[in-house]
Scaffold this active site. Structure first.
Site, PDB file in Angstrom:
ATOM      1  N   TYR A  50       0.832  -1.215   0.000  1.00  0.00           N
ATOM      2  CA  TYR A  50       0.000   0.000   0.000  1.00  0.00           C
ATOM      3  C   TYR A  50       0.871   1.271   0.000  1.00  0.00           C
ATOM      4  CZ  TYR A  50      -3.649  -3.349   1.408  1.00  0.00           C
ATOM      5  OH  TYR A  50      -4.500  -4.423   1.486  1.00  0.00           O
ATOM      6  N   LEU A 190     -17.552  -3.783   1.317  1.00  0.00           N
ATOM      7  CA  LEU A 190     -18.714  -3.084   0.756  1.00  0.00           C
ATOM      8  C   LEU A 190     -18.923  -3.439  -0.711  1.00  0.00           C
ATOM      9  CD1 LEU A 190     -18.075   0.375   2.490  1.00  0.00           C
ATOM     10  CD2 LEU A 190     -19.743  -1.391   3.139  1.00  0.00           C
ATOM     11  N   ILE A 228     -12.925  -4.858   7.631  1.00  0.00           N
ATOM     12  CA  ILE A 228     -11.973  -3.732   7.606  1.00  0.00           C
ATOM     13  C   ILE A 228     -12.304  -2.744   6.481  1.00  0.00           C
ATOM     14  CG2 ILE A 228     -10.009  -4.842   8.760  1.00  0.00           C
ATOM     15  CD1 ILE A 228      -9.052  -5.736   5.930  1.00  0.00           C
ATOM     16  N   SER A 231     -12.298   4.187   4.659  1.00  0.00           N
ATOM     17  CA  SER A 231     -12.798   5.516   4.326  1.00  0.00           C
ATOM     18  C   SER A 231     -11.713   6.500   4.708  1.00  0.00           C
ATOM     19  CB  SER A 231     -14.099   5.834   5.055  1.00  0.00           C
ATOM     20  OG  SER A 231     -14.504   7.147   4.695  1.00  0.00           O
ATOM     21  N   ASN A 240     -19.080   3.983   9.553  1.00  0.00           N
ATOM     22  CA  ASN A 240     -18.803   2.551   9.469  1.00  0.00           C
ATOM     23  C   ASN A 240     -18.600   1.899  10.835  1.00  0.00           C
ATOM     24  OD1 ASN A 240     -19.025   2.841   6.736  1.00  0.00           O
ATOM     25  ND2 ASN A 240     -16.819   2.891   6.350  1.00  0.00           N
TER      26      ASN A 240
HETATM   27  P1  NAD Z   1     -14.285  -1.148   0.891  1.00  0.00           P
HETATM   28  O1  NAD Z   1     -15.259  -2.218   0.643  1.00  0.00           O
HETATM   29  O2  NAD Z   1     -13.968  -0.804   2.276  1.00  0.00           O
HETATM   30  O3  NAD Z   1     -14.771   0.109   0.092  1.00  0.00           O
HETATM   31  C1  NAD Z   1     -14.060   1.299   0.026  1.00  0.00           C
HETATM   32  C2  NAD Z   1     -14.834   2.251  -0.853  1.00  0.00           C
HETATM   33  O4  NAD Z   1     -16.145   2.416  -0.308  1.00  0.00           O
HETATM   34  C3  NAD Z   1     -14.203   3.616  -0.896  1.00  0.00           C
HETATM   35  O5  NAD Z   1     -14.439   4.155  -2.179  1.00  0.00           O
HETATM   36  C4  NAD Z   1     -14.964   4.375   0.172  1.00  0.00           C
HETATM   37  O6  NAD Z   1     -14.973   5.751  -0.081  1.00  0.00           O
HETATM   38  C5  NAD Z   1     -16.335   3.773   0.066  1.00  0.00           C
HETATM   39  N1  NAD Z   1     -17.037   3.814   1.362  1.00  0.00           N
HETATM   40  C6  NAD Z   1     -16.517   3.564   2.575  1.00  0.00           C
HETATM   41  N2  NAD Z   1     -17.444   3.694   3.537  1.00  0.00           N
HETATM   42  C7  NAD Z   1     -18.584   4.037   2.893  1.00  0.00           C
HETATM   43  C8  NAD Z   1     -19.896   4.338   3.354  1.00  0.00           C
HETATM   44  N3  NAD Z   1     -20.200   4.279   4.640  1.00  0.00           N
HETATM   45  N4  NAD Z   1     -20.838   4.634   2.424  1.00  0.00           N
HETATM   46  C9  NAD Z   1     -20.531   4.691   1.106  1.00  0.00           C
HETATM   47  N5  NAD Z   1     -19.300   4.423   0.629  1.00  0.00           N
HETATM   48  C10 NAD Z   1     -18.333   4.119   1.513  1.00  0.00           C
HETATM   49  O7  NAD Z   1     -12.991  -1.523   0.029  1.00  0.00           O
HETATM   50  P2  NAD Z   1     -11.472  -1.748   0.071  1.00  0.00           P
HETATM   51  O8  NAD Z   1     -10.680  -0.596   0.489  1.00  0.00           O
HETATM   52  O9  NAD Z   1     -11.238  -2.344  -1.244  1.00  0.00           O
HETATM   53  O10 NAD Z   1     -11.260  -2.897   1.169  1.00  0.00           O
HETATM   54  C11 NAD Z   1     -11.104  -2.589   2.529  1.00  0.00           C
HETATM   55  C12 NAD Z   1      -9.702  -2.932   3.013  1.00  0.00           C
HETATM   56  O11 NAD Z   1      -9.433  -4.312   2.782  1.00  0.00           O
HETATM   57  C13 NAD Z   1      -8.581  -2.230   2.233  1.00  0.00           C
HETATM   58  O12 NAD Z   1      -8.426  -0.889   2.601  1.00  0.00           O
HETATM   59  C14 NAD Z   1      -7.402  -3.110   2.586  1.00  0.00           C
HETATM   60  O13 NAD Z   1      -6.920  -2.786   3.877  1.00  0.00           O
HETATM   61  C15 NAD Z   1      -8.052  -4.488   2.560  1.00  0.00           C
HETATM   62  N6  NAD Z   1      -7.843  -5.184   1.266  1.00  0.00           N
HETATM   63  C16 NAD Z   1      -7.085  -6.299   1.264  1.00  0.00           C
HETATM   64  C17 NAD Z   1      -6.864  -6.999   0.092  1.00  0.00           C
HETATM   65  C18 NAD Z   1      -6.028  -8.228   0.127  1.00  0.00           C
HETATM   66  O14 NAD Z   1      -5.657  -8.739  -0.939  1.00  0.00           O
HETATM   67  N7  NAD Z   1      -5.710  -8.767   1.284  1.00  0.00           N
HETATM   68  C19 NAD Z   1      -7.414  -6.544  -1.120  1.00  0.00           C
HETATM   69  C20 NAD Z   1      -8.197  -5.391  -1.109  1.00  0.00           C
HETATM   70  C21 NAD Z   1      -8.412  -4.730   0.096  1.00  0.00           C
END
Ligand code: NAD
Length: 273
Positions: A50, A190, A228, A231, A240
């Site tokens: 990241y 999400l 996890i 935002s 959240n």
């Molecule tokens: P997420 O599902 O948390 O979605 C993030 C998106 O949703 C952002 O655009 C955000 O602005 C929006 N959002 C957040 N809260 C909201 C709300 N209450 N209402 C409307 N929209 C909202 O997606 P993510 O970041 O892809 O996944 C979360 C975490 O998982 C990542 O930050 C990372 O730490 C982890 N992750 C891990 C892997 C892996 O391969 N292990 C891959 C992807 C993500």
């Protein structure tokens, strides 16, 4: 507000709800970490790839919340698998974050074509024994991958962080995890908002006076998963976290299960190397 904890199979406790740092720009990460901790989060999900581990550490140090109250996860990236390179990758992550150890170190992807995840797992076991990491786990592992590392070492990962949202519910992996004492942690919980308009989500949102995102995050908690969401806005972080004053009924949980579509937003672990 403190969040509930999940027991890990090594005796430690994981806060069930945290926030993720994927795609959080390095120059905003310290602020996001401070705001997350101020809002009440105690679990932070980072990764070397990241590019913001230094900001994670800066946010921790500049927050009034004590270090031992916060659970910090980071991950070994794919091109650092193998004994010597994983050791070096972990040392580098610790140096960037500025901590003598982290709470949880994950293998980010199994990368089956590289053929190195078993060696990498054995290295994490050794690093745990040396106190460089408190707990060890994996991410994006399939049942077959988990069977290899457990069968060869006898050490069961404390968790597997996998893509999980209403359109990819991962029933088979969740059942395997439950049988093995592995916590399921949901990434992209999400699902890029693809289910915000779905009828089962809308129905709970209207009944409980919650947003679609809150309904979906609550669903994860009721599946027993750690979750996890990400935002970068203080208001989003707070929204959240505000999911402990309502719950989905059994019928509402059943309605959510109909949204399964086998649809990934990210790579297939079988093909990502
Ligand atoms: P997420 O599902 O948390 O979605 C993030 C998106 O949703 C952002 O655009 C955000 O602005 C929006 N959002 C957040 N809260 C909201 C709300 N209450 N209402 C409307 N929209 C909202 O997606 P993510 O970041 O892809 O996944 C979360 C975490 O998982 C990542 O930050 C990372 O730490 C982890 N992750 C891990 C892997 C892996 O391969 N292990 C891959 C992807 C993500």
């Amino acid at each position: 507000m403190a969040t509930a904890g999940l027991a890990l199979n090594d005796g430690k406790t994981l806060p069930q709800l945290g926030f993720g740092l994927w795609q959080v720009p390095e120059d905003q990460t310290a602020r996001v970490v401070r705001e997350g901790l101020a809002a009440g989060y105690r679990l932070i999900d980072g990764a070397a790839i990241y590019g913001n581990e230094a900001g994670l550490g800066e946010g921790l140090r500049s927050s009034p919340v004590a270090r031992d109250e916060v659970f910090v996860t980071t991950k070994v990236w794919n091109d650092r698998q193998g004994t010597a390179s994983t050791r070096k990758a972990v040392e580098e992550s610790l140096a960037r974050i500025g901590l003598p150890s982290v709470d949880l170190m994950l293998i980010h992807w199994p990368c089956p074509e590289r053929g190195m995840f078993l060696e990498t797992w054995k290295t994490l076991i050794a690093l745990r024994e040396e106190g460089k990491v408190a707990s060890i786990g994996v991410s994006n592992f399939r049942v077959a991958d988990l069977e290899v590392i457990i069968g060869e070492t006898g050490v069961v990962p404390v968790l597997n962080q996998i893509e999980l949202h209403p359109r990819l519910q991962q029933a088979e992996l969740r059942a395997f995890h439950a049988a093995q004492g592995i916590v399921t942690q949901s990434w992209t919980p999400l699902g890029q908002g693809r289910c915000f308009e779905a009828a089962p989500v809308r129905a709970v949102a209207a009944r409980a006076g919650k947003s679609p995102a809150q309904v979906i995050l609550r669903w994860h908690l009721q599946l027993g998963c750690s979750v996890i969401p990400r935002s970068t806005r203080a208001a989003g972080l707070a929204e959240n976290l505000d999911i402990f004053d309502f719950s989905l009924t059994e019928a509402e949980m059943a309605a959510m299960s109909t949204l399964e579509a086998g649809e990934r937003t990210g790579p297939d672990p079988a093909e990502f190397n």
